[in-house]
Each structure stands twice: as structure tokens, then as C-alpha cells.
Design a protein around this motif. Structure first.
Motif, PDB file in Angstrom:
ATOM      1  N   ARG A 115       5.182   1.303   5.286  1.00 52.56           N
ATOM      2  CA  ARG A 115       6.381   1.737   4.756  1.00 52.56           C
ATOM      3  C   ARG A 115       6.467   1.453   2.994  1.00 52.56           C
ATOM      4  N   SER A 116       5.611   1.102   2.422  1.00 55.17           N
ATOM      5  CA  SER A 116       5.606   0.981   1.231  1.00 55.17           C
ATOM      6  C   SER A 116       5.328   2.185   0.417  1.00 55.17           C
ATOM      7  N   PRO A 117       6.117   2.798  -0.220  1.00 53.54           N
ATOM      8  CA  PRO A 117       6.234   4.174  -0.562  1.00 53.54           C
ATOM      9  C   PRO A 117       4.684   4.334  -1.541  1.00 53.54           C
ATOM     10  N   VAL A 118       4.003   5.360  -1.426  1.00 56.02           N
ATOM     11  CA  VAL A 118       2.916   5.518  -2.297  1.00 56.02           C
ATOM     12  C   VAL A 118       3.159   6.871  -3.012  1.00 56.02           C
ATOM     13  N   ARG A 119       3.094   7.084  -4.139  1.00 54.77           N
ATOM     14  CA  ARG A 119       3.713   7.980  -4.990  1.00 54.77           C
ATOM     15  C   ARG A 119       2.626   8.438  -5.527  1.00 54.77           C
ATOM     16  N   ARG A 120       2.762   9.765  -6.161  1.00 51.86           N
ATOM     17  CA  ARG A 120       1.588  10.719  -6.724  1.00 51.86           C
ATOM     18  C   ARG A 120       0.909   9.622  -7.857  1.00 51.86           C
ATOM     19  N   GLY A 121      -0.424   9.370  -7.722  1.00 53.07           N
ATOM     20  CA  GLY A 121      -0.947   8.497  -8.850  1.00 53.07           C
ATOM     21  C   GLY A 121      -1.034   7.219  -8.416  1.00 53.07           C
ATOM     22  N   GLY A 132       0.837 -11.800  -3.236  1.00 50.03           N
ATOM     23  CA  GLY A 132      -0.065 -10.984  -4.158  1.00 50.03           C
ATOM     24  C   GLY A 132      -1.471 -10.723  -3.740  1.00 50.03           C
ATOM     25  N   GLU A 133      -1.721 -11.169  -2.545  1.00 55.45           N
ATOM     26  CA  GLU A 133      -3.143 -10.911  -2.047  1.00 55.45           C
ATOM     27  C   GLU A 133      -3.491  -9.658  -1.370  1.00 55.45           C
ATOM     28  N   LEU A 134      -4.755  -9.174  -1.695  1.00 47.01           N
ATOM     29  CA  LEU A 134      -4.970  -7.737  -1.066  1.00 47.01           C
ATOM     30  C   LEU A 134      -5.102  -7.596   0.129  1.00 47.01           C
ATOM     31  N   ILE A 135      -4.453  -6.649   0.851  1.00 48.60           N
ATOM     32  CA  ILE A 135      -4.415  -6.310   2.378  1.00 48.60           C
ATOM     33  C   ILE A 135      -5.342  -5.012   2.323  1.00 48.60           C
ATOM     34  N   GLY A 136      -5.251  -4.208   1.606  1.00 54.13           N
ATOM     35  CA  GLY A 136      -5.957  -2.736   1.763  1.00 54.13           C
ATOM     36  C   GLY A 136      -6.005  -2.069   0.353  1.00 54.13           C
ATOM     37  N   ILE A 137      -6.392  -0.929   0.473  1.00 53.89           N
ATOM     38  CA  ILE A 137      -6.240   0.294  -0.639  1.00 53.89           C
ATOM     39  C   ILE A 137      -5.570   1.248  -0.130  1.00 53.89           C
ATOM     40  N   ASN A 138      -4.304   1.741  -0.718  1.00 51.82           N
ATOM     41  CA  ASN A 138      -3.791   2.804  -0.665  1.00 51.82           C
ATOM     42  C   ASN A 138      -4.290   4.166  -0.796  1.00 51.82           C
ATOM     43  N   TYR A 139      -4.225   4.899   0.069  1.00 52.59           N
ATOM     44  CA  TYR A 139      -4.951   6.395  -0.220  1.00 52.59           C
ATOM     45  C   TYR A 139      -4.085   7.625  -0.063  1.00 52.59           C
ATOM     46  N   ALA A 140      -3.188   7.437   0.484  1.00 54.00           N
ATOM     47  CA  ALA A 140      -1.909   8.517   0.716  1.00 54.00           C
ATOM     48  C   ALA A 140      -0.661   8.211   1.089  1.00 54.00           C
ATOM     49  N   GLY A 141       0.388   8.870   0.850  1.00 56.71           N
ATOM     50  CA  GLY A 141       1.707   8.472   1.138  1.00 56.71           C
ATOM     51  C   GLY A 141       2.354  10.081   1.429  1.00 56.71           C
ATOM     52  N   ALA A 151      20.792  11.631   4.570  1.00 52.68           N
ATOM     53  CA  ALA A 151      20.276  10.561   4.288  1.00 52.68           C
ATOM     54  C   ALA A 151      18.493  10.482   4.302  1.00 52.68           C
ATOM     55  N   GLU A 152      17.863  10.072   3.548  1.00 55.22           N
ATOM     56  CA  GLU A 152      16.358   9.888   3.419  1.00 55.22           C
ATOM     57  C   GLU A 152      15.822   9.092   4.141  1.00 55.22           C
ATOM     58  N   MET A 153      14.645   9.398   5.147  1.00 59.92           N
ATOM     59  CA  MET A 153      13.990   8.207   5.692  1.00 59.92           C
ATOM     60  C   MET A 153      12.883   7.931   4.790  1.00 59.92           C
ATOM     61  N   THR A 154      12.578   6.625   5.199  1.00 61.26           N
ATOM     62  CA  THR A 154      11.370   6.155   4.124  1.00 61.26           C
ATOM     63  C   THR A 154      10.429   6.645   4.587  1.00 61.26           C
ATOM     64  N   PRO A 155       9.472   7.056   3.546  1.00 59.12           N
ATOM     65  CA  PRO A 155       8.059   7.790   3.854  1.00 59.12           C
ATOM     66  C   PRO A 155       7.095   6.849   4.724  1.00 59.12           C
ATOM     67  N   MET A 156       6.196   7.386   5.089  1.00 60.46           N
ATOM     68  CA  MET A 156       5.053   6.701   5.867  1.00 60.46           C
ATOM     69  C   MET A 156       3.817   6.844   4.766  1.00 60.46           C
ATOM     70  N   SER A 157       3.020   5.611   4.648  1.00 60.50           N
ATOM     71  CA  SER A 157       2.090   5.503   3.759  1.00 60.50           C
ATOM     72  C   SER A 157       0.757   5.077   4.286  1.00 60.50           C
TER      73      SER A 157
END
Length: 181
Positions: A115-121, A132-141, A151-157
Motif C-alpha cells: 500500500r505504499s503508493p507508486v506514482r507515474r515515474g 532503508g533496506e531494499l525489499i523489492g523493486i516497484n513496477y506498478a501502482g 473518501a479515497e482508498m489507498t491504491p495497491m502497488s
């Protein structure tokens, strides 16, 4: 390491600070990129010729409901056109919701829903834990979903976590090949 769709069909360059604190730019070479038959394996590994001084440590593991952060450079779009001079660095908190193991030709990947938002870019940027350790690489949101009350729901990433030993093996094989050439 980045998302595979970030490198396809592009000439790549890395911008980094050298040991004197000066910016340098180096061309990068893709070592491995995603398999088109498995679009969820959106991952690429590339080689930068310059020496990098700041890198992420890999997290040994992660837990469901663990707090995570997405970071990257958000591309702002004005009237449908990308404004390349209006880049901003953002970091957003959320939590891991679930994960699934995927095996690709004997190599393990973990697909991570968070649920950590991944925005365009931001795709191709790191998903990190609170240390601050790497868990993974974001690829979409996904975009925020509007509830009927407004009210907005938090997007899935979505992020991918490749097996560290496999990544190390790819790097060692590439290094040996480059030495032989």
C-alpha cells in the motif's frame, strides 16, 4: 536493478556522484531483462561502468503488514505533456499486504502487493523497509479508488523481489564474459 519496462528499447545512462562529489554520467548495459511471456516478472539488471558509492543493503526478509516506503522520481504531467523540468523526489509509506512466490526456470522471485503508493515515474524505484533496506523493486501502482462517500482508498502497488543469489550469479557470469571479451 530496476523494472524491466523501464529499460526496454532505451539507451540507458546512469547519473551518479563520484568520490570527489562531482556528477558523472555513464552508459549502462542491460545484463538481464524480463521475460515477455511472464509480464509479472517486471525486472531488469544492468551494469554501470562507473563506481557507485551509495547502494542499498538487501533486507533479509519482510513480513505481511510491515511498513514499507516507495521512492523514486515522480514525473509530473501538465495538460497531457510530460514536464521534464519538474521532477520531484518522493517517498511514501504503506504496508505489505501479501506476497507470492514465482519460479522462473529455477529462479525464485517474490511478487509483493503493498500500500505504499507508486506514482507515474516511480516504477523501477526501490521498495524499502524502515531501516532503508531494499525489499523489492516497484513496477506498478493503481490509482486511488473513490468510495461512494467521496473518501479515497489507498491504491495497491506492486513490487518484485528477485532471489539475491540469482542476481549475484548473473553479475558474476556477466563479469566473466566481459573479462573474456
Amino acid at each position: 536493478i530496476t523494472a524491466g519496462h523501464c529499460v526496454e528499447g532505451r539507451e540507458l545512462h546512469a547519473l551518479y556522484l563520484n568520490e570527489d562529489g562531482n556528477l558523472e554520467i555513464e552508459k549502462v548495459r542491460v545484463i538481464w531483462s524480463r521475460v515477455s511471456s511472464l509480464p509479472e516478472i517486471d525486472f531488469a539488471l544492468f551494469q554501470v561502468e562507473g563506481k557507485l558509492y551509495e547502494t542499498f543493503s538487501w533486507a533479509e526478509s519482510f513480513e505481511i503488514d510491515e511498513t514499507v516506503f516507495s521512492a523514486g522520481t515522480t514525473i509530473k504531467v501538465n495538460n497531457g505533456e510530460t514536464a521534464s523540468n519538474s521532477l520531484s523526489t518522493d517517498s511514501f509509506a504503506g504496508e505489505v499486504k501479501k506476497s507470492r512466490d514465482v519460479n522462473l526456470k529455477g529462479n525464485q522471485f517474490q511478487l509483493i502487493w503493498h500500500r505504499s503508493p507508486v506514482r507515474r515515474g516511480n516504477s523501477g524505484g526501490p521498495l524499502m523497509n524502515e531501516d532503508g533496506e531494499l525489499i523489492g523493486i516497484n513496477y506498478a501502482g493503481s490509482s486511488p479508488i473513490q468510495r461512494t462517500a467521496g473518501a479515497e482508498m489507498t491504491p495497491m502497488s506492486y513490487a518484485i523481489r528477485p532471489d539475491r543469489n540469482w542476481v549475484r550469479q548473473l553479475i558474476e557470469e556477466d563479469w566473466a564474459k566481459q573479462q573474456a571479451d
